[in-house]
Design an enzyme around this catalytic site. Structure first.
Site, short mmCIF file in Angstrom:
data_model
loop_
_atom_site.label_atom_id
_atom_site.label_comp_id
_atom_site.label_asym_id
_atom_site.label_seq_id
_atom_site.Cartn_x
_atom_site.Cartn_y
_atom_site.Cartn_z
N ASP A 65 0.81 -1.22 0.00
CA ASP A 65 0.00 0.00 0.00
C ASP A 65 0.85 1.27 0.00
O ASP A 65 2.07 1.22 0.18
CB ASP A 65 -0.97 -0.01 1.20
CG ASP A 65 -0.30 -0.44 2.51
OD1 ASP A 65 0.93 -0.44 2.57
OD2 ASP A 65 -1.03 -0.76 3.46
N ASN A 131 -7.33 -3.00 14.43
CA ASN A 131 -8.73 -3.37 14.15
C ASN A 131 -8.82 -4.55 13.17
O ASN A 131 -9.88 -4.82 12.62
CB ASN A 131 -9.50 -2.16 13.58
CG ASN A 131 -8.92 -1.66 12.27
OD1 ASN A 131 -7.94 -2.21 11.76
ND2 ASN A 131 -9.52 -0.62 11.72
N HIS A 133 -7.22 -4.86 10.29
CA HIS A 133 -7.02 -4.57 8.86
C HIS A 133 -5.72 -5.18 8.35
O HIS A 133 -4.75 -5.31 9.09
CB HIS A 133 -7.12 -3.07 8.55
CG HIS A 133 -5.97 -2.21 8.98
ND1 HIS A 133 -6.13 -1.09 9.76
CD2 HIS A 133 -4.65 -2.28 8.71
CE1 HIS A 133 -4.96 -0.51 9.94
NE2 HIS A 133 -4.04 -1.21 9.33
N GLU A 138 -9.75 -2.02 5.47
CA GLU A 138 -10.36 -1.79 6.77
C GLU A 138 -11.57 -2.73 6.95
O GLU A 138 -12.04 -3.32 5.98
CB GLU A 138 -10.82 -0.33 6.85
CG GLU A 138 -9.67 0.69 6.75
CD GLU A 138 -8.90 0.88 8.05
OE1 GLU A 138 -8.92 -0.01 8.92
OE2 GLU A 138 -8.27 1.95 8.19
#
Ligand code: GLP
Length: 232
Positions: A65, A131, A133, A138
């Site tokens: 990314d 979380n 991801h 996400e």
């Protein structure tokens, strides 16, 4: 479940385990295309490669990314991170990171995905967000997602802002490989250290696949190694 869980003391030992796996794949000529990740988790991993005689001259890399709106000149970009921790010090055949400064971001995503399809990943290294991801996929991201522009959640913005230098605003979007692009890799190696990653690793080991915890998609992959210092 199918996860090969490797329990280690901490990040240093985790890096050593990854080193062994990479060395073996290189020696057996099974590593031509390598997926790389950024984040503090990866720093000891790359340090070990840099200090070694591992030969990556035949290897093509793809990074997971990159933030939209900043490029390699910004110390906050993932391109900068990769140059600093690995690419300036080790020679690769080719290195690819999506261009967060591209004028046409959709076109950039499509061409990145096309390159991935032409160069199937032998191994993908992964960290995980608090979380759950993976890359910047996400919670709620469809499992069949390919490379796309993602909006970062408040939780991720909060965690990542601590790393932002110079008053540069933290980008709220990023180009990320999709969950499908990631799980297309033949072998996945995920590293997670410290209490902040406990929720994500616990969800994974619970065994229920849900888009609310992107990491759980790994349960459906047939070659996954999770390296952690957590007692889970
Ligand atoms: C970012 C990256 C992820 C990475 C995560 C964890 O959100 N996009 O690829 O896994 O951070 O980073 P760290 O290793 O610093 O905990």
């Amino acid at each position: 479940n199918n996860v090969n869980l490797v329990k280690v003391e901490g990040p240093e030992q985790g890096a050593e385990h990854v080193f062994g796996m990479i060395k073996e794949e290189l020696e057996n000529k099974r590593l031509n295309v390598l997926g790389l990740a950024t984040g503090s988790t990866m720093i000891p991993v790359y340090k070990k490669w840099v200090e070694s005689d591992l030969d990556f001259k035949g290897v093509i890399t793809f990074n997971l990314d990159e933030y939209v709106g900043i490029g390699a000149a910004s110390p906050n970009s993932y391109a900068y991170f990769m140059n600093e921790h690995l690419f300036d010090k080790k020679k690769f055949k080719e290195t690819h990171i999506a261009n967060g400064l591209a004028d046409d971001l959709d076109e950039e995503c499509a061409s990145y995905e096309a390159m991935l399809n032409e160069n199937p990943l032998d191994i993908q290294l992964l960290g995980v967000g608090e979380n759950g991801h993976i890359a910047f996929n996400e919670p709620g991201t469809p499992f069949d997602s390919v490379t796309h522009v993602a909006e970062l959640t408040d939780s991720t913005l909060g965690v990542n802002s601590q790393y932002f230098e110079n008053d540069e605003a933290i980008p709220e979007t990023a180009i990320t490989m999709g969950i499908q692009s990631i799980t297309n890799a033949k072998k996945l190696i995920l590293l997670a250290f410290g209490e902040k990653k406990r929720a994500a690793i616990s969800k994974l080991l619970e065994g229920t696949v849900t888009t609310e915890w992107p990491i759980t998609k790994l349960l459906e992959h047939k070659d996954v190694t999770v390296i952690t210092d957590l007692d889970v």
